[in-house]
Design an enzyme around this catalytic site. Structure first.
Site, PDB file in Angstrom:
ATOM      1  N   ARG A 161       0.834  -1.211   0.000  1.00 48.53           N
ATOM      2  CA  ARG A 161       0.000   0.000   0.000  1.00 48.53           C
ATOM      3  C   ARG A 161       0.870   1.263   0.000  1.00 48.53           C
ATOM      4  O   ARG A 161       0.555   2.241   0.646  1.00 48.53           O
ATOM      5  CB  ARG A 161      -0.955   0.019   1.211  1.00 48.53           C
ATOM      6  CG  ARG A 161      -1.948  -1.136   1.275  1.00 48.53           C
ATOM      7  CD  ARG A 161      -2.902  -1.146   0.080  1.00 48.53           C
ATOM      8  NE  ARG A 161      -3.988  -2.106   0.260  1.00 48.53           N
ATOM      9  CZ  ARG A 161      -3.924  -3.378  -0.128  1.00 48.53           C
ATOM     10  NH1 ARG A 161      -2.837  -3.852  -0.705  1.00 48.53           N
ATOM     11  NH2 ARG A 161      -4.967  -4.168   0.040  1.00 48.53           N
ATOM     12  N   SER A 235     -10.669  -0.710   2.909  1.00 47.88           N
ATOM     13  CA  SER A 235      -9.955  -0.744   4.200  1.00 47.88           C
ATOM     14  C   SER A 235      -9.533   0.674   4.567  1.00 47.88           C
ATOM     15  O   SER A 235      -8.902   1.358   3.757  1.00 47.88           O
ATOM     16  CB  SER A 235      -8.686  -1.591   4.098  1.00 47.88           C
ATOM     17  OG  SER A 235      -8.985  -2.895   3.688  1.00 47.88           O
ATOM     18  N   GLU A 331      -5.059   4.140   5.410  1.00 49.29           N
ATOM     19  CA  GLU A 331      -4.728   3.776   4.025  1.00 49.29           C
ATOM     20  C   GLU A 331      -5.161   4.862   3.028  1.00 49.29           C
ATOM     21  O   GLU A 331      -4.372   5.265   2.176  1.00 49.29           O
ATOM     22  CB  GLU A 331      -5.375   2.428   3.663  1.00 49.29           C
ATOM     23  CG  GLU A 331      -4.958   1.971   2.293  1.00 49.29           C
ATOM     24  CD  GLU A 331      -5.839   0.898   1.703  1.00 49.29           C
ATOM     25  OE1 GLU A 331      -5.688  -0.263   2.100  1.00 49.29           O
ATOM     26  OE2 GLU A 331      -6.665   1.222   0.828  1.00 49.29           O
TER      27      GLU A 331
HETATM   28  P1  FAD Z   1      -8.447   8.245  -5.911  1.00 50.54           P
HETATM   29  O1  FAD Z   1      -9.159   7.893  -4.667  1.00 50.54           O
HETATM   30  O2  FAD Z   1      -9.078   9.222  -6.824  1.00 50.54           O
HETATM   31  O3  FAD Z   1      -6.975   8.777  -5.544  1.00 50.54           O
HETATM   32  C1  FAD Z   1      -6.175   8.094  -4.614  1.00 50.54           C
HETATM   33  C2  FAD Z   1      -4.835   8.837  -4.516  1.00 50.54           C
HETATM   34  O4  FAD Z   1      -4.153   8.780  -5.751  1.00 50.54           O
HETATM   35  C3  FAD Z   1      -4.991  10.333  -4.215  1.00 50.54           C
HETATM   36  O5  FAD Z   1      -3.898  10.722  -3.410  1.00 50.54           O
HETATM   37  C4  FAD Z   1      -4.886  10.995  -5.587  1.00 50.54           C
HETATM   38  O6  FAD Z   1      -4.389  12.330  -5.501  1.00 50.54           O
HETATM   39  C5  FAD Z   1      -3.902  10.076  -6.289  1.00 50.54           C
HETATM   40  N1  FAD Z   1      -4.123   9.960  -7.736  1.00 50.54           N
HETATM   41  C6  FAD Z   1      -5.206   9.415  -8.352  1.00 50.54           C
HETATM   42  N2  FAD Z   1      -5.015   9.384  -9.684  1.00 50.54           N
HETATM   43  C7  FAD Z   1      -3.809   9.924  -9.918  1.00 50.54           C
HETATM   44  C8  FAD Z   1      -3.050  10.172 -11.105  1.00 50.54           C
HETATM   45  N3  FAD Z   1      -3.509   9.847 -12.312  1.00 50.54           N
HETATM   46  N4  FAD Z   1      -1.819  10.745 -10.982  1.00 50.54           N
HETATM   47  C9  FAD Z   1      -1.335  11.076  -9.750  1.00 50.54           C
HETATM   48  N5  FAD Z   1      -2.000  10.871  -8.609  1.00 50.54           N
HETATM   49  C10 FAD Z   1      -3.220  10.298  -8.686  1.00 50.54           C
HETATM   50  N6  FAD Z   1      -7.366  -0.937  -2.691  1.00 50.54           N
HETATM   51  C11 FAD Z   1      -6.538  -2.004  -2.760  1.00 50.54           C
HETATM   52  O7  FAD Z   1      -5.322  -1.850  -2.903  1.00 50.54           O
HETATM   53  N7  FAD Z   1      -7.036  -3.277  -2.650  1.00 50.54           N
HETATM   54  C12 FAD Z   1      -8.334  -3.536  -2.485  1.00 50.54           C
HETATM   55  O8  FAD Z   1      -8.730  -4.699  -2.405  1.00 50.54           O
HETATM   56  C13 FAD Z   1      -9.231  -2.434  -2.417  1.00 50.54           C
HETATM   57  N8  FAD Z   1     -10.558  -2.642  -2.225  1.00 50.54           N
HETATM   58  C14 FAD Z   1     -11.404  -1.579  -2.150  1.00 50.54           C
HETATM   59  C15 FAD Z   1     -12.757  -1.825  -1.972  1.00 50.54           C
HETATM   60  C16 FAD Z   1     -13.667  -0.767  -1.892  1.00 50.54           C
HETATM   61  C17 FAD Z   1     -15.128  -1.053  -1.710  1.00 50.54           C
HETATM   62  C18 FAD Z   1     -13.203   0.569  -2.028  1.00 50.54           C
HETATM   63  C19 FAD Z   1     -14.158   1.721  -2.001  1.00 50.54           C
HETATM   64  C20 FAD Z   1     -11.848   0.827  -2.185  1.00 50.54           C
HETATM   65  C21 FAD Z   1     -10.930  -0.248  -2.247  1.00 50.54           C
HETATM   66  N9  FAD Z   1      -9.541  -0.046  -2.417  1.00 50.54           N
HETATM   67  C22 FAD Z   1      -8.693  -1.120  -2.521  1.00 50.54           C
HETATM   68  C23 FAD Z   1      -8.991   1.317  -2.495  1.00 50.54           C
HETATM   69  C24 FAD Z   1      -9.074   1.946  -3.904  1.00 50.54           C
HETATM   70  O9  FAD Z   1      -9.984   1.257  -4.720  1.00 50.54           O
HETATM   71  C25 FAD Z   1      -7.702   1.942  -4.586  1.00 50.54           C
HETATM   72  O10 FAD Z   1      -6.753   2.634  -3.792  1.00 50.54           O
HETATM   73  C26 FAD Z   1      -7.752   2.605  -5.970  1.00 50.54           C
HETATM   74  O11 FAD Z   1      -6.517   2.437  -6.631  1.00 50.54           O
HETATM   75  C27 FAD Z   1      -8.079   4.094  -5.893  1.00 50.54           C
HETATM   76  O12 FAD Z   1      -8.315   4.539  -7.202  1.00 50.54           O
HETATM   77  P2  FAD Z   1      -9.026   5.920  -7.491  1.00 50.54           P
HETATM   78  O13 FAD Z   1      -8.941   6.174  -8.943  1.00 50.54           O
HETATM   79  O14 FAD Z   1     -10.393   5.915  -6.902  1.00 50.54           O
HETATM   80  O15 FAD Z   1      -8.066   6.910  -6.693  1.00 50.54           O
HETATM   81  N1  EPU Z   2     -11.626 -10.054  10.181  1.00 48.82           N
HETATM   82  C1  EPU Z   2     -12.156  -9.781  11.415  1.00 48.82           C
HETATM   83  N2  EPU Z   2     -13.260  -8.984  11.469  1.00 48.82           N
HETATM   84  C2  EPU Z   2     -13.829  -8.454  10.344  1.00 48.82           C
HETATM   85  C3  EPU Z   2     -13.271  -8.731   9.093  1.00 48.82           C
HETATM   86  C4  EPU Z   2     -12.149  -9.535   9.021  1.00 48.82           C
HETATM   87  O1  EPU Z   2     -11.683 -10.241  12.446  1.00 48.82           O
HETATM   88  O2  EPU Z   2     -14.824  -7.738  10.471  1.00 48.82           O
HETATM   89  C5  EPU Z   2     -10.433 -10.926  10.094  1.00 48.82           C
HETATM   90  C6  EPU Z   2     -10.759 -12.185   9.285  1.00 48.82           C
HETATM   91  O3  EPU Z   2     -11.189 -13.167  10.148  1.00 48.82           O
HETATM   92  C7  EPU Z   2      -9.476 -12.522   8.612  1.00 48.82           C
HETATM   93  C8  EPU Z   2      -8.689 -11.216   8.599  1.00 48.82           C
HETATM   94  O4  EPU Z   2      -9.414 -10.272   9.373  1.00 48.82           O
HETATM   95  O5  EPU Z   2      -8.747 -13.422   9.377  1.00 48.82           O
HETATM   96  C9  EPU Z   2      -8.422 -10.687   7.205  1.00 48.82           C
HETATM   97  O6  EPU Z   2      -9.641 -10.297   6.585  1.00 48.82           O
HETATM   98  P1  EPU Z   2      -9.756 -10.140   5.006  1.00 48.82           P
HETATM   99  O7  EPU Z   2      -9.407 -11.408   4.327  1.00 48.82           O
HETATM  100  O8  EPU Z   2     -11.080  -9.539   4.710  1.00 48.82           O
HETATM  101  O9  EPU Z   2      -8.587  -9.145   4.624  1.00 48.82           O
HETATM  102  P2  EPU Z   2      -8.132  -7.755   5.228  1.00 48.82           P
HETATM  103  O10 EPU Z   2      -6.770  -7.923   5.798  1.00 48.82           O
HETATM  104  O11 EPU Z   2      -9.143  -7.170   6.125  1.00 48.82           O
HETATM  105  C10 EPU Z   2      -6.939  -7.025   3.025  1.00 48.82           C
HETATM  106  C11 EPU Z   2      -6.806  -5.754   2.262  1.00 48.82           C
HETATM  107  C12 EPU Z   2      -7.997  -5.575   1.348  1.00 48.82           C
HETATM  108  C13 EPU Z   2      -8.030  -6.732   0.359  1.00 48.82           C
HETATM  109  C14 EPU Z   2      -8.157  -8.035   1.153  1.00 48.82           C
HETATM  110  C15 EPU Z   2      -8.047  -9.247   0.253  1.00 48.82           C
HETATM  111  C16 EPU Z   2      -5.474  -4.222   3.584  1.00 48.82           C
HETATM  112  C17 EPU Z   2      -5.470  -3.013   4.447  1.00 48.82           C
HETATM  113  N3  EPU Z   2      -6.687  -4.625   3.156  1.00 48.82           N
HETATM  114  O12 EPU Z   2      -8.056  -6.875   3.887  1.00 48.82           O
HETATM  115  O13 EPU Z   2      -7.807  -4.371   0.597  1.00 48.82           O
HETATM  116  O14 EPU Z   2      -9.120  -6.623  -0.523  1.00 48.82           O
HETATM  117  O15 EPU Z   2      -7.086  -8.118   2.125  1.00 48.82           O
HETATM  118  O16 EPU Z   2      -6.752  -9.362  -0.217  1.00 48.82           O
HETATM  119  O17 EPU Z   2      -4.426  -4.775   3.281  1.00 48.82           O
HETATM  120  C18 EPU Z   2      -8.233  -2.040   0.603  1.00 48.82           C
HETATM  121  O18 EPU Z   2      -7.000  -1.892   0.593  1.00 48.82           O
HETATM  122  O19 EPU Z   2      -9.022  -1.077   0.578  1.00 48.82           O
HETATM  123  C19 EPU Z   2      -8.791  -3.396   0.660  1.00 48.82           C
HETATM  124  C20 EPU Z   2     -10.079  -3.650   0.706  1.00 48.82           C
END
Ligand code: FAD
Ligand code: EPU
Length: 339
Positions: A161, A235, A331
């Site tokens: 991240r 997250s 994050e």
């Molecule tokens: P924004 O939110 O618009 O921007 C994020 C940052 O990047 C800001 O600082 C912005 O200034 C900068 N930025 C954006 N575009 C550019 C550009 N073109 N050039 C320079 N800077 C830029 N993330 C994960 O890693 N794994 C996950 O599993 C994950 N699951 C998610 C689930 C949900 C439901 C949600 C809502 C979010 C999740 N995220 C996850 C976070 C998010 O989706 C990612 O960080 C994604 O890459 C953000 O993209 P965005 O275009 O919305 O960025």
């Molecule tokens: N858990 C709890 N309580 C909850 C949810 C989860 O105790 O309410 C425990 C679960 O039991 C499990 C552990 O947390 O043992 C991990 O949960 P999960 O598999 O959902 O993954 P996470 O660590 O919570 C990370 C990333 C996610 C990504 C998933 C799958 C980070 C900060 N988050 O979540 O990324 O989608 O793994 O790879 O690393 C994001 O970055 O926005 C994001 C959603």
């Protein structure tokens, strides 16, 4: 390039919180970038899909909405392809496009919200894969040197991240396109808890890349709240990674705390578990709260402000620090300005 005066940013962030900017520029090409009046980090913000930001304050200057489109194959040899995607391409749309062409490598990163240009900012990751495993490089505008730069993946300094864009040099670059190295050969990565079970449940023994993508879409749809229904940014905190000695002491003191070993030999601890064990899962104060579906996700139930969500994050952080001695790191980017 479109210019909007005094826009509401509510529709431009997945928390759905209200905030305003003085101006918004919709950038649709690299030429548009050159037509921008400039970029002042003290007042301006670049935005992709707004799915990893929290607007704590209004934006006193401009919001630059990156909407540069286009996907192309730029090289193919020995079963490997290099594709280039405009920063404004929807990430999940790009993943599904690659799978339709028979290019593998992005399947585990299905359904991550946001746009392609933001993927390197925090080195998006999910289900055992990070962007770093496929990123070849990025093209970006360097505001400090007023020139286009092509950065190789190593120069982006990607980590968990993290990247040089996120912490070391925030706001120095505007990414206009990314290049990904994908493969025609499918090498499944099914190690993440629950993924193999999801495939078996669907009766799939020999999964294709598209099967893995479909399975991840199903898992994610069950686990995480949909921002179209309940505002959130995924997250809200990173999972903390400790050196082995400190982590083992904590794990001994706190039985049941889930942990994983990282490639660097550190132990990563589950922040969701710690937050849940502090009693915050489904906590709500007004319209701001913690998701009842996943404790690591802060939510806007309707009309919460960014500041109210930031307050919940401070309460959660203090409770986890007091209980476990761990300082959680946010994050998403908190968009705040000095007054
Ligand atoms: P924004 O939110 O618009 O921007 C994020 C940052 O990047 C800001 O600082 C912005 O200034 C900068 N930025 C954006 N575009 C550019 C550009 N073109 N050039 C320079 N800077 C830029 N993330 C994960 O890693 N794994 C996950 O599993 C994950 N699951 C998610 C689930 C949900 C439901 C949600 C809502 C979010 C999740 N995220 C996850 C976070 C998010 O989706 C990612 O960080 C994604 O890459 C953000 O993209 P965005 O275009 O919305 O960025
Ligand atoms: N858990 C709890 N309580 C909850 C949810 C989860 O105790 O309410 C425990 C679960 O039991 C499990 C552990 O947390 O043992 C991990 O949960 P999960 O598999 O959902 O993954 P996470 O660590 O919570 C990370 C990333 C996610 C990504 C998933 C799958 C980070 C900060 N988050 O979540 O990324 O989608 O793994 O790879 O690393 C994001 O970055 O926005 C994001 C959603």
């Amino acid at each position: 390039m479109k210019v909007i005066e005094n826009p509401s940013l509510k529709a431009f962030n997945s928390f759905g919180t209200e905030a305003r900017a003085a101006l918004a520029f919709t950038v649709e090409s690299e030429e548009d970038v050159l037509s921008l009046p400039g970029f002042n980090p003290a007042t301006d913000v670049i935005l992709g899909g707004g799915s990893n930001v929290l607007f704590v304050d209004d934006v006193p200057g401009s919001v630059i909405l990156n909407r540069i489109l286009g996907i192309s194959l730029i090289d193919e040899s020995d079963g490997q392809v290099i594709i280039e995607a405009g920063a404004g391409e929807n990430w999940h749309g790009l993943v599904r496009w690659t799978l339709a062409q028979g290019y593998c490598g992005l399947e585990n990163l299905s359904l991550i919200p946001g746009l392609a240009g933001a993927a390197p900012i925090q080195n998006i990751g999910a289900y055992g894969v990070e962007l770093s495993s496929v990123l070849e490089g990025v093209t970006c505008w360097d505001w400090t040197q007023s020139c286009w730069r092509s950065l190789r993946a190593e120069e982006c300094r990607l980590g968990y991240r993290e990247s040089r864009f996120k912490s070391a040099e925030p706001d120095r670059f505007l990414i206009s396109s990314i290049r990904l190295r994908l493969s025609r050969e499918f090498i499944p990565i099914l190690s993440y808890a629950g993924l193999q079970e999801e495939l078996s449940f669907a009766g799939i023994n020999q999964a294709s890349a598209r099967d893995v993508s479909d399975a991840i879409i199903r898992i994610r749809s069950r686990k995480l709240p949909d921002p179209a229904v309940t505002g959130n940014a995924g997250s809200f905190f990173k999972n903390p990674a400790l050196n082995r000695e400190d982590a083992e002491k904590l794990i001994e003191r706190v039985p049941g705390l889930p942990f994983w070993e990282t490639a660097e030999g550190r132990l990563k601890l589950s922040a969701a578990w710690m937050i849940e064990h502090c009693g915050f899962k489904a906590y709500r104060k007004g319209d701001a709260g913690v998701s009842g579906q996943h404790a690591l996700v802060l939510v806007n139930h309707g009309s919460a402000s960014g500041r109210e969500i930031a307050e919940i994050s401070s309460m959660v952080r203090s409770a986890v620090d007091e209980t476990f001695g761990i300082g959680l790191e946010a994050e998403p980017r908190l968009i705040e300005f000095k007054h």
